[in-house]
Scaffold this active site. Structure first.
Site, PDB file in Angstrom:
ATOM      1  NE  ARG A 122     -21.240  41.733 -14.498  1.00 22.02           N
ATOM      2  CZ  ARG A 122     -21.386  40.961 -13.175  1.00 22.02           C
ATOM      3  NH1 ARG A 122     -20.250  40.692 -11.879  1.00 22.02           N
ATOM      4  NH2 ARG A 122     -22.510  40.475 -12.722  1.00 22.02           N
TER       5      ARG A 122
ATOM      6  CE  LYS B  62     -19.492  33.217 -10.945  1.00 20.94           C
ATOM      7  NZ  LYS B  62     -19.483  34.498 -11.135  1.00 20.94           N
TER       8      LYS B  62
ATOM      9  CE  LYS C 182     -20.348  37.835  -4.736  1.00 22.25           C
ATOM     10  NZ  LYS C 182     -22.185  37.645  -5.917  1.00 22.25           N
ATOM     11  CB  THR C 183     -18.233  42.934  -6.353  1.00 24.67           C
ATOM     12  OG1 THR C 183     -17.785  41.749  -7.068  1.00 24.67           O
ATOM     13  CG2 THR C 183     -16.436  44.122  -7.088  1.00 24.67           C
TER      14      THR C 183
ATOM     15  NE  ARG D 265     -23.066  33.245 -14.776  1.00 26.36           N
ATOM     16  CZ  ARG D 265     -23.706  32.436 -14.365  1.00 26.36           C
ATOM     17  NH1 ARG D 265     -24.229  31.454 -14.675  1.00 26.36           N
ATOM     18  NH2 ARG D 265     -24.958  33.097 -13.538  1.00 26.36           N
TER      19      ARG D 265
ATOM     20  CG  ASP E 291     -17.689  35.919  -7.888  1.00 23.63           C
ATOM     21  OD1 ASP E 291     -18.762  36.180  -7.640  1.00 23.63           O
ATOM     22  OD2 ASP E 291     -17.737  35.513  -8.894  1.00 23.63           O
TER      23      ASP E 291
ATOM     24  CG  HIS F 137     -21.478  32.921  -6.063  1.00 21.26           C
ATOM     25  ND1 HIS F 137     -22.311  32.992  -6.695  1.00 21.26           N
ATOM     26  CD2 HIS F 137     -20.381  33.863  -6.249  1.00 21.26           C
ATOM     27  CE1 HIS F 137     -22.420  33.961  -7.288  1.00 21.26           C
ATOM     28  NE2 HIS F 137     -21.492  34.283  -7.385  1.00 21.26           N
TER      29      HIS F 137
ATOM     30  CB  SER G 216     -26.169  37.800  -9.856  1.00 19.85           C
ATOM     31  OG  SER G 216     -24.981  39.214 -11.165  1.00 19.85           O
TER      32      SER G 216
HETATM   33  P1  ATP Z   1     -21.726  38.846  -9.658  1.00 18.53           P
HETATM   34  O1  ATP Z   1     -22.337  37.693  -8.690  1.00 18.53           O
HETATM   35  O2  ATP Z   1     -23.178  38.933 -10.489  1.00 18.53           O
HETATM   36  O3  ATP Z   1     -20.758  39.724  -9.459  1.00 18.53           O
HETATM   37  P2  ATP Z   1     -22.419  41.292  -6.816  1.00 18.53           P
HETATM   38  O4  ATP Z   1     -23.065  40.370  -5.049  1.00 18.53           O
HETATM   39  O5  ATP Z   1     -20.524  41.399  -6.856  1.00 18.53           O
HETATM   40  O6  ATP Z   1     -22.623  40.098  -8.324  1.00 18.53           O
HETATM   41  P3  ATP Z   1     -21.796  43.588  -7.233  1.00 18.53           P
HETATM   42  O7  ATP Z   1     -21.151  43.341  -8.269  1.00 18.53           O
HETATM   43  O8  ATP Z   1     -21.695  44.314  -5.595  1.00 18.53           O
HETATM   44  O9  ATP Z   1     -22.996  41.979  -7.041  1.00 18.53           O
HETATM   45  O10 ATP Z   1     -23.322  45.121  -7.635  1.00 18.53           O
HETATM   46  C1  ATP Z   1     -24.011  45.446  -6.574  1.00 18.53           C
HETATM   47  C2  ATP Z   1     -24.760  46.547  -7.237  1.00 18.53           C
HETATM   48  O11 ATP Z   1     -25.808  47.458  -6.398  1.00 18.53           O
HETATM   49  C3  ATP Z   1     -23.840  47.740  -7.015  1.00 18.53           C
HETATM   50  O12 ATP Z   1     -24.212  48.527  -8.575  1.00 18.53           O
HETATM   51  C4  ATP Z   1     -24.168  48.215  -5.998  1.00 18.53           C
HETATM   52  O13 ATP Z   1     -23.760  50.332  -6.789  1.00 18.53           O
HETATM   53  C5  ATP Z   1     -25.966  48.373  -6.000  1.00 18.53           C
HETATM   54  N1  ATP Z   1     -26.407  48.886  -4.429  1.00 18.53           N
HETATM   55  C6  ATP Z   1     -27.006  49.730  -4.677  1.00 18.53           C
HETATM   56  N2  ATP Z   1     -27.350  49.531  -3.189  1.00 18.53           N
HETATM   57  C7  ATP Z   1     -26.927  48.857  -2.723  1.00 18.53           C
HETATM   58  C8  ATP Z   1     -26.342  48.167  -1.221  1.00 18.53           C
HETATM   59  N3  ATP Z   1     -27.219  48.735   0.564  1.00 18.53           N
HETATM   60  N4  ATP Z   1     -25.493  47.513  -0.947  1.00 18.53           N
HETATM   61  C9  ATP Z   1     -25.037  47.028  -1.847  1.00 18.53           C
HETATM   62  N5  ATP Z   1     -24.868  47.344  -3.282  1.00 18.53           N
HETATM   63  C10 ATP Z   1     -26.137  47.937  -3.542  1.00 18.53           C
HETATM   64 MN    MN Z   2     -19.355  40.351  -8.107  1.00 16.97          MN
END
Ligand code: ATP
Ligand code: MN
Length: 530
Positions: free
Chosen positions: A321, A200, A242-243, A57, A257, A219, A238
């Site tokens: 992504r 977004k 979360k995902t 973004r 999200d 969020h 980010s």
């Molecule tokens: P966005 O808002 O950008 O979508 P997000 O909060 O959804 O971000 P995720 O896509 O879940 O973030 O990314 C977390 C990343 O960290 C993943 O690539 C995951 O494999 C990695 N990771 C490594 N260790 C951990 C952990 N202990 N818990 C969660 N994620 C982990």
């Molecule tokens: Mn996410």
């Protein structure tokens, strides 16, 4: 190619004869392969597309029209940079002029919000099949019947991202411009083809209209208990998880999200998920891995000669992504609506290695951490810089807020009190030392912590008060080695821990200065002791 559902966009000032509306994924694949310069189909069946120069973004290039109707509602500043109506119209005209030069356009209409009472009708107009398929996966897809009765949209996205903004137009900081008018209910995109801007953009609009109706937009990801239907929320910036953590076979997936909390419970705003693809493996994240198949969009990934996706290749961007319809996750609950949350979890990826893997938060600590919205980024590794960078983003979603953060915080406090939700801080970042010394907590351990929260194993947790941060560090979690739960104990160099903890505490305090005036004495008292 046979022109399917032609659709009239002349009301928008678009005169292109060939307009495709709500094409199915297979048609959008065909268009992408024929008309995109670099689209391909991966071995797993996903459509691979490239967003060009921008692979993330562009928050500095977002503008919001200042109009008397909404002027006093908006949190003006670096997140919502004001510009005037006239400039908005100039940029819109530029976007339309560009789209009118295209041989064909795509239009997708769908819903934002699974609860029919509150859903927004969204229309997306774009020139790239990739963008049309992306929004097909991310919005809630209308049924045939809903499509025939769709009517006038509540919000329109005009994506001319392949064409630059004019730098000479007043107030433009670059050739990228993302322009929101809350009154015209339009988003204009120039100079960026990163598809996440559209997603977004919809969230930003929800963040304006939800609080206006007394609803809380958030969020966060959300899951629900398979038996009771009660939900649990995972807030976080980010990369905090979360995902990843919401794809949990033991629970129903509600969304990864963006959610809204109403008097009836929660609902997802989106019809799809948008997962980070970096280093993805079927072993560590099986649900997401298998969701990247026919109908999904894989962005900015690199394929090998056999058309296999190399998830470890970050030569285009670290921010690779995958977007997929939510029903590609087997245990997604359709419609994506669930009961009130029993637990609210704040995820942080603390690269300093100071915060504990899990702490229980009092209502005051919850508000303090919600307003702070802390995570850390690992700075430029290629330069040998190992010092992490603290990021504070109010409500764990600063870039998408429209009202002042206190508006969302007050709604959250009220809802958490009313529904007696427990609040937790979970560090998915470093332990045993900061970045460069310690290591990131394993996904296995974080999942065990989340499981313990959900199963009720932490109903009356064993805790110890943290002397600096003041929250209650959970010291026993089934399935998690106890020695990692007290961060100071996990560091070999205790004085280094103390110094780093003090440093992080000072960063929290510095950041909170902006909010201190509006905070209650209780919330102020939840600040760390530097
Ligand atoms: P966005 O808002 O950008 O979508 P997000 O909060 O959804 O971000 P995720 O896509 O879940 O973030 O990314 C977390 C990343 O960290 C993943 O690539 C995951 O494999 C990695 N990771 C490594 N260790 C951990 C952990 N202990 N818990 C969660 N994620 C982990
Ligand atoms: Mn996410």
């Amino acid at each position: 190619m046979k022109t399917s559902t032609a659709f009239d966009l002349t009301g928008h000032g678009l005169t292109v004869a060939e307009v495709h509306r709500n094409l199915p994924p297979s048609s959008l694949y065909e268009h992408a392969i024929r008309f995109e310069k670099d689209a391909s189909i991966a071995d797993n069946g996903a459509l691979v597309a490239y967003s060009g120069v921008k692979t993330g973004r562009s928050p500095k290039d977002k503008r919001v029209v200042e109009r008397p109707e909404s002027k006093n509602d908006i949190w003006w500043g670096s997140v919502n940079i004001p510009f005037d109506e006239r400039t908005f119209q100039i940029n819109r005209q530029r976007a339309l002029d560009y789209l009118n030069t295209r041989p064909r356009l795509y239009c997708f209409v769908g819903f934002a919000g699974w609860d029919p009472k509150y859903r927004i009708k969204v229309r997306v107009i774009c020139s790239r099949p990739y963008h049309a398929l992306f929004m097909h996966t991310m919005l809630i897809r209308p049924t045939k019947d809903e499509l025939s009765k769709f009517g006038t949209p509540d919000f329109v996205i005009i994506n001319a991202g392949a064409f630059p903004a004019n730098r000479l137009t007043s107030g433009m900081g670059s050739t990228t411009s993302i322009d929101l008018s809350l009154e015209d209910k339009q988003l204009i995109i120039l100079g960026t083809e990163y598809a996440g801007e559209m997603k977004k953009g919809v969230f930003t609009v929800a963040n304006y209209f939800a609080p206006k109706r007394g609803l809380l937009s958030m969020h966060c990801s959300a899951t629900a208990d398979k038996k009771t239907g009660a939900s649990s929320l995972l807030f976080g910036l980010s990369g905090t998880g979360k995902t990843t953590l919401s794809a949990d076979p033991k629970r129903h997936l509600i969304g990864d999200d963006e959610h809204i909390w109403t008097d009836d419970g929660i609902f997802n705003i989106e019809g799809g998920c948008y997962a980070k693809a970096i280093n993805l493996t079927s072993e560590s994240e099986p649900d997401i891995f298998q969701a990247l198949r026919f109908g999904a969009v894989l962005e900015n990934v690199v394929l090998d000669v056999d058309r296999m996706v190399d998830y470890t290749n970050v030569s285009i961007t670290q921010n690779t992504r995958g977007a997929y319809p939510i029903e590609f996750i087997q245990n997604a609950k359709i419609p994506c609506i669930a009961g009130h949350p029993t637990d609210v979890i704040f995820l942080t990826c603390d690269a300093f290695g100071v915060l504990p893997p899990v702490a229980a938060l009092s209502p005051a600590h919850a508000m303090y951490h919600f307003m702070s919205g802390y995570t850390a980024k690992v700075a430029g590794t290629e330069m040998g810089v190992t010092e992490p960078q603290a990021t504070f983003s109010p409500c764990f979603g600063g870039p998408f807020l429209v009202w002042h953060p206190s508006k969302y915080a007050a709604l959250l406090a009220e809802k958490m009190r009313k529904h007696k939700a427990r609040v937790w801080l979970v560090n998915t970042g470093w332990g045993g030392g900061g970045y460069g010394v310690g290591k990131r907590i394993s996904l296995k351990n974080t999942r065990a912590i989340i499981d313990a929260i959900h199963s009720g194993a932490l109903k009356t947790p064993k805790t110890e008060r943290d002397p600096i941060f003041g929250f209650d560090v959970v010291t026993e979690v089934p399935g998690v080695p106890s020695e990692i739960l007290r961060p100071r104990d996990s560091w070999t160099d205790k004085s280094a821990y103390d110094a780093t903890a003090k440093k992080l505490a000072a960063l929290f305090n510095k950041n909170f200065e902006t909010y201190a005036a509006g905070a209650s004495d209780e919330v102020k008292a939840a600040a760390p002791k530097a």
